[in-house]
Design a protein around this motif. Structure first.
Motif, mmCIF file in Angstrom:
data_model
loop_
_atom_site.group_PDB
_atom_site.id
_atom_site.type_symbol
_atom_site.label_atom_id
_atom_site.label_comp_id
_atom_site.label_asym_id
_atom_site.label_seq_id
_atom_site.Cartn_x
_atom_site.Cartn_y
_atom_site.Cartn_z
ATOM 1 N N GLY A 84 -0.265 6.845 -1.506
ATOM 2 C CA GLY A 84 -1.249 7.556 -0.692
ATOM 3 C C GLY A 84 -1.798 8.847 -1.263
ATOM 4 O O GLY A 84 -1.880 9.854 -0.566
ATOM 5 N N PRO A 85 -2.197 8.849 -2.550
ATOM 6 C CA PRO A 85 -2.721 10.082 -3.153
ATOM 7 C C PRO A 85 -4.167 10.347 -2.715
ATOM 8 O O PRO A 85 -4.801 9.492 -2.095
ATOM 9 C CB PRO A 85 -2.692 9.761 -4.648
ATOM 10 C CG PRO A 85 -2.903 8.277 -4.711
ATOM 11 C CD PRO A 85 -2.251 7.706 -3.478
ATOM 12 N N ASN A 86 -4.667 11.536 -3.043
ATOM 13 C CA ASN A 86 -6.057 11.893 -2.751
ATOM 14 C C ASN A 86 -6.686 12.533 -3.976
ATOM 15 O O ASN A 86 -6.024 13.278 -4.699
ATOM 16 C CB ASN A 86 -6.110 12.878 -1.593
ATOM 17 C CG ASN A 86 -5.640 12.256 -0.294
ATOM 18 O OD1 ASN A 86 -6.220 11.285 0.198
ATOM 19 N ND2 ASN A 86 -4.556 12.771 0.247
ATOM 20 N N HIS A 123 -2.167 5.651 13.853
ATOM 21 C CA HIS A 123 -3.360 5.200 13.136
ATOM 22 C C HIS A 123 -3.173 3.758 12.644
ATOM 23 O O HIS A 123 -4.031 2.893 12.872
ATOM 24 C CB HIS A 123 -3.642 6.146 11.968
ATOM 25 C CG HIS A 123 -4.584 5.601 10.948
ATOM 26 N ND1 HIS A 123 -5.943 5.516 11.157
ATOM 27 C CD2 HIS A 123 -4.360 5.088 9.710
ATOM 28 C CE1 HIS A 123 -6.518 4.975 10.093
ATOM 29 N NE2 HIS A 123 -5.579 4.712 9.196
ATOM 30 N N LEU A 124 -2.046 3.479 11.985
ATOM 31 C CA LEU A 124 -1.842 2.143 11.421
ATOM 32 C C LEU A 124 -1.677 1.098 12.522
ATOM 33 O O LEU A 124 -2.231 -0.005 12.424
ATOM 34 C CB LEU A 124 -0.627 2.138 10.486
ATOM 35 C CG LEU A 124 -0.839 2.899 9.171
ATOM 36 C CD1 LEU A 124 0.451 2.967 8.363
ATOM 37 C CD2 LEU A 124 -1.953 2.250 8.333
ATOM 38 N N GLN A 164 1.521 8.780 10.407
ATOM 39 C CA GLN A 164 0.335 7.913 10.492
ATOM 40 C C GLN A 164 0.601 6.632 11.277
ATOM 41 O O GLN A 164 -0.160 5.672 11.199
ATOM 42 C CB GLN A 164 -0.167 7.577 9.085
ATOM 43 C CG GLN A 164 -0.640 8.817 8.361
ATOM 44 C CD GLN A 164 -1.659 8.519 7.282
ATOM 45 O OE1 GLN A 164 -2.423 7.566 7.381
ATOM 46 N NE2 GLN A 164 -1.673 9.345 6.255
ATOM 47 N N GLY A 205 -7.516 8.376 -1.649
ATOM 48 C CA GLY A 205 -8.543 9.049 -0.840
ATOM 49 C C GLY A 205 -9.610 9.665 -1.733
ATOM 50 O O GLY A 205 -9.451 10.755 -2.252
ATOM 51 N N TYR A 223 -12.004 7.669 7.365
ATOM 52 C CA TYR A 223 -10.701 7.067 7.054
ATOM 53 C C TYR A 223 -10.410 5.819 7.890
ATOM 54 O O TYR A 223 -9.916 4.816 7.370
ATOM 55 C CB TYR A 223 -9.639 8.146 7.304
ATOM 56 C CG TYR A 223 -8.236 7.819 6.867
ATOM 57 C CD1 TYR A 223 -7.954 7.428 5.567
ATOM 58 C CD2 TYR A 223 -7.182 7.937 7.772
ATOM 59 C CE1 TYR A 223 -6.649 7.148 5.179
ATOM 60 C CE2 TYR A 223 -5.878 7.663 7.387
ATOM 61 C CZ TYR A 223 -5.615 7.264 6.093
ATOM 62 O OH TYR A 223 -4.319 7.001 5.711
ATOM 63 N N TYR A 272 2.654 -1.337 4.498
ATOM 64 C CA TYR A 272 2.085 0.005 4.346
ATOM 65 C C TYR A 272 3.235 0.992 4.255
ATOM 66 O O TYR A 272 3.913 1.237 5.251
ATOM 67 C CB TYR A 272 1.203 0.366 5.545
ATOM 68 C CG TYR A 272 -0.081 -0.434 5.644
ATOM 69 C CD1 TYR A 272 -0.069 -1.773 6.035
ATOM 70 C CD2 TYR A 272 -1.310 0.153 5.357
ATOM 71 C CE1 TYR A 272 -1.253 -2.495 6.126
ATOM 72 C CE2 TYR A 272 -2.499 -0.565 5.453
ATOM 73 C CZ TYR A 272 -2.466 -1.891 5.834
ATOM 74 O OH TYR A 272 -3.637 -2.601 5.927
ATOM 75 N N ASP A 280 0.882 -1.168 0.000
ATOM 76 C CA ASP A 280 0.000 0.000 0.000
ATOM 77 C C ASP A 280 0.916 1.213 0.000
ATOM 78 O O ASP A 280 1.669 1.426 0.948
ATOM 79 C CB ASP A 280 -0.844 -0.091 1.287
ATOM 80 C CG ASP A 280 -1.851 1.045 1.470
ATOM 81 O OD1 ASP A 280 -1.527 2.197 1.133
ATOM 82 O OD2 ASP A 280 -2.949 0.760 1.982
ATOM 83 N N HIS A 315 -4.723 3.079 -1.897
ATOM 84 C CA HIS A 315 -5.694 3.573 -0.935
ATOM 85 C C HIS A 315 -6.039 5.032 -1.251
ATOM 86 O O HIS A 315 -6.026 5.903 -0.370
ATOM 87 C CB HIS A 315 -5.169 3.425 0.496
ATOM 88 C CG HIS A 315 -6.276 3.218 1.499
ATOM 89 N ND1 HIS A 315 -7.003 2.066 1.573
ATOM 90 C CD2 HIS A 315 -6.787 4.031 2.454
ATOM 91 C CE1 HIS A 315 -7.908 2.168 2.527
ATOM 92 N NE2 HIS A 315 -7.801 3.361 3.084
ATOM 93 N N VAL A 368 4.048 4.365 4.235
ATOM 94 C CA VAL A 368 3.300 5.561 4.618
ATOM 95 C C VAL A 368 4.164 6.398 5.568
ATOM 96 O O VAL A 368 5.003 5.853 6.289
ATOM 97 C CB VAL A 368 1.969 5.149 5.317
ATOM 98 C CG1 VAL A 368 1.184 6.366 5.773
ATOM 99 C CG2 VAL A 368 1.105 4.268 4.415
ATOM 100 N N ASP A 386 -9.833 1.931 6.358
ATOM 101 C CA ASP A 386 -8.597 1.189 6.605
ATOM 102 C C ASP A 386 -8.863 -0.146 7.303
ATOM 103 O O ASP A 386 -8.189 -1.141 7.023
ATOM 104 C CB ASP A 386 -7.602 2.039 7.414
ATOM 105 C CG ASP A 386 -6.419 2.476 6.551
ATOM 106 O OD1 ASP A 386 -6.040 1.714 5.641
ATOM 107 O OD2 ASP A 386 -5.882 3.574 6.783
#
Ligand code: ARG
Length: 575
Positions: free
Chosen positions: A121-123, A345-346, A342, A160, A314, A336, A118, A158, A338, A318
């Motif tokens: 991580g674009p949005n 969070h992960l 984060q 966004g 989010y 991941y 993964d 993933h 990233v 995930d």
């Protein structure tokens, strides 16, 4: 074969012979040596364990070693190291085998497994900025390396494309008119579009209310709202795939696995966790409180699975994604790639997956932490006006500068542009990949584009130089076969370095660290440069020496080209 494996095996046999079979499993601690090729350090920890003098132990182990076929010498030195000097003919035989091996000594994974990577991580409706470079190139290199070992790699970005911002983006699109919005997005002006929407949201209560209602309508599946949302997604998809294509990143629309992909699973994931007692209603929201995660004041930290208004965010996507990867894709390793911000969070997502019984041995989930790309001041890279630097601007500048570096060498403008593209992008990617991925580094175009030192252009240049040898010899380096006989020190050093290809790839894959491969390739290019300065290839003194030197050059070329490809770096034919 990796010399370290052979030495380890022989030392283990000696340990068993000297102290009994239970010692065969002790780690022989084989390391590179400043005084020989390798050394075994096992006598030091073992001496502690057995209460004996390390030097005596080392001597006893050395006396039991049977290594005549592999080593010229194995001597005890220092406080109790055993130093190994490999036999030239053994190295030559290994390199000869490698030359005939299409896999260049890289062992296929046994057994291969399913790995998800993964990364990037674009949005949607946002441009990629400098901060995306590291997570994009490191992730792609990790995926390529795992694939080369024979694993089934599932790439995911993933993307966004879901959640609260889409309410305001869609309302803004309606305000400016769909046609105007389409035109603005088609030329990639996402930042302006996003900022305008944000400004309206912050400035008008009426707009903010509309935006919130729009999110609910979107999540409920209203067809017209979905259509407007799709306008945003399609424009972003086009923008992203163009940048990925230019950078040689193997993420495509099909592999993007955007957040919305998990929509149909969200309700089920929530009820599964609620039924298992892992998620509970707290202030109207459904939350999981994985054990061990608390705030500064000691209160448990939540993963927000369903907001009190029924919406998902989010955290939910995930959690659904990790379930999907483990249960549906049967992935055994989840990586991941990233940024470090984060991490919490992960870790919480992983903890919930463990609680739910989805993430169980031998499957693993790892956060491959990415450090920052900074400006010369060591702070996050910003433009003069304080905005994020666009990734496309970085690429353009690297390519333009590369054009200047090589400008005087080519009259043909099209050829020059093609080489500048490969050199500029190669320099940018290599500068990133040669730094341990969790470290930060500062952007320095002059350094990354230098033709000497640990840079992309230096490695590309090494391949171009080797190709020119074969052009002059009118030989195809891919067809070179032969038997190596090593006489000169520089030949021996190059051959021994090349044998490290398989081990470097295995290590890079185990730790998901492309810089291990990058620094190995730099070693190859440096050892080749020394070899090339000291050992004439085409004007070698006799036919056997010429054969060996051509073989070494061909092998170095194959290793560099294959290795650079695994880092996602293109090599121009000439430079
Ligand atoms: N799009 C996210 C962001 O901008 C990064 C996604 C990282 N991957 C993940 N599975 N959470 O922060």
């Amino acid at each position: 074969m990796d010399p370290r494996d052979v030495l380890a095996e022989r030392v283990s046999e000696a340990l068993a012979a000297a102290f009994g079979s239970e010692y065969a499993s002790a780690d022989p601690v084989i390391r590179p040596s400043a005084f020989a090729d390798y050394q075994a350090n096992v006598a030091l920890p073992l001496a502690k364990q057995l209460g004996r003098a390390p030097r005596d132990l080392a001597a006893e182990i050395a006396s039991r070693l049977r290594l005549d076929d592999v080593c010229e010498r194995a001597d005890v030195s220092g406080p109790g190291f055993i130093n190994f000097v490999l036999r030239g003919d053994w190295i030559a035989a290994q390199a000869t085998t490698m030359l005939a091996d299409p896999r260049l000594g890289v062992p296929p994974a046994d057994p291969p497994s399913v790995v998800t990577v993964d990364y990037s991580g674009p949005n949607v409706a946002k441009e990629l900025h400098a901060g995306h470079l590291r997570a994009t190139v490191a992730g792609d290199a990790v995926a390529r390396i795992l694939e080369h070992l024979g694993h089934t790699v599932v790439r995911a970005a993933h993307l966004g494309d879901w959640g609260t911002p889409f309410g305001m983006l869609i309302e803004h699109m309606l305000d400016v008119g769909e046609e105007t919005a389409r035109k603005q997005l088609a030329v990639g002006e996402f930042t302006a579009f996003y900022q305008a929407a944000r400004a309206e949201f912050d400035g008008s209560q009426e707009f903010a209310d509309r935006a919130r209602r729009r999110v609910a309508v979107l999540q409920a599946g209203d067809p017209e709202t979905r259509r407007l949302w799709q306008v945003l997604v399609s424009a972003s998809m086009e923008y992203l795939t163009a940048i990925y294509r230019r950078l040689g990143i193997k993420l495509t629309e099909q592999t993007m696995a955007p957040e919305s992909f998990y929509n149909p699973m969200l309700a089920d994931v929530c009820s599964e966790l609620e039924e298992a007692g892992i998620a509970v209603i707290s202030e109207g929201a459904l939350c999981a409180f994985p054990p061990g995660f608390t705030g500064r004041d000691g209160t448990p930290l939540p993963l927000m699975l369903r907001k009190s208004d029924g919406g998902y965010g989010y955290d939910t996507t995930d959690v659904a994604a990790i379930r999907y990867r483990l249960i549906e894709l049967h992935a055994q390793r989840l990586i991941y790639v990233v940024g470090s911000e984060q991490s919490l969070h992960l870790q919480m997502v992983f903890a919930v997956a463990r609680q739910a019984g989805w993430l169980t041995d031998p499957a693993t989930a790892e956060h491959a932490v990415i450090g920052l790309l900074t400006g010369q001041d060591g702070k996050r890279l910003k433009t003069r006006t304080g905005e994020q630097v666009k990734l496309s601007a970085l690429i353009d500048e690297a390519v333009e500068r590369a054009g200047h570096v090589i400008a005087d060498r080519y009259d043909d403008a099209a050829l020059r542009d093609r080489i500048a593209e490969a050199v500029g992008i190669g320099a940018l990617k290599y500068a990133d990949l040669s730094v341990a991925r969790h470290s930060s580094y500062s952007l320095d175009f002059d350094r990354m584009l230098a033709l000497t030192g640990n840079t992309g252009p230096y490695l590309q240049y090494a391949t171009a130089r080797i190709r020119s040898i074969f052009r002059r010899a009118e030989l195809d380096p891919d067809q070179v076969t032969g038997t190596l006989r090593l006489t000169e020190e520089a030949e021996r050093a190059l051959a021994l370095t090349l044998l490290g290809f398989g081990p470097a790839i295995c290590q890079a894959s185990e730790s998901a660290e492309p810089h291990v491969l990058a620094s190995f390739l730099f070693d190859v290019a440096s050892t080749f440069t020394t070899f090339y300065e000291l050992c004439p290839v085409l004007k070698a003194p006799d036919a056997a020496t010429r054969e060996t030197r051509l073989a070494l050059s061909a092998l170095a070329l194959r290793v560099l080209v294959t290795g650079l490809d695994l880092l996602g770096i293109a090599v121009p034919d000439r430079m």
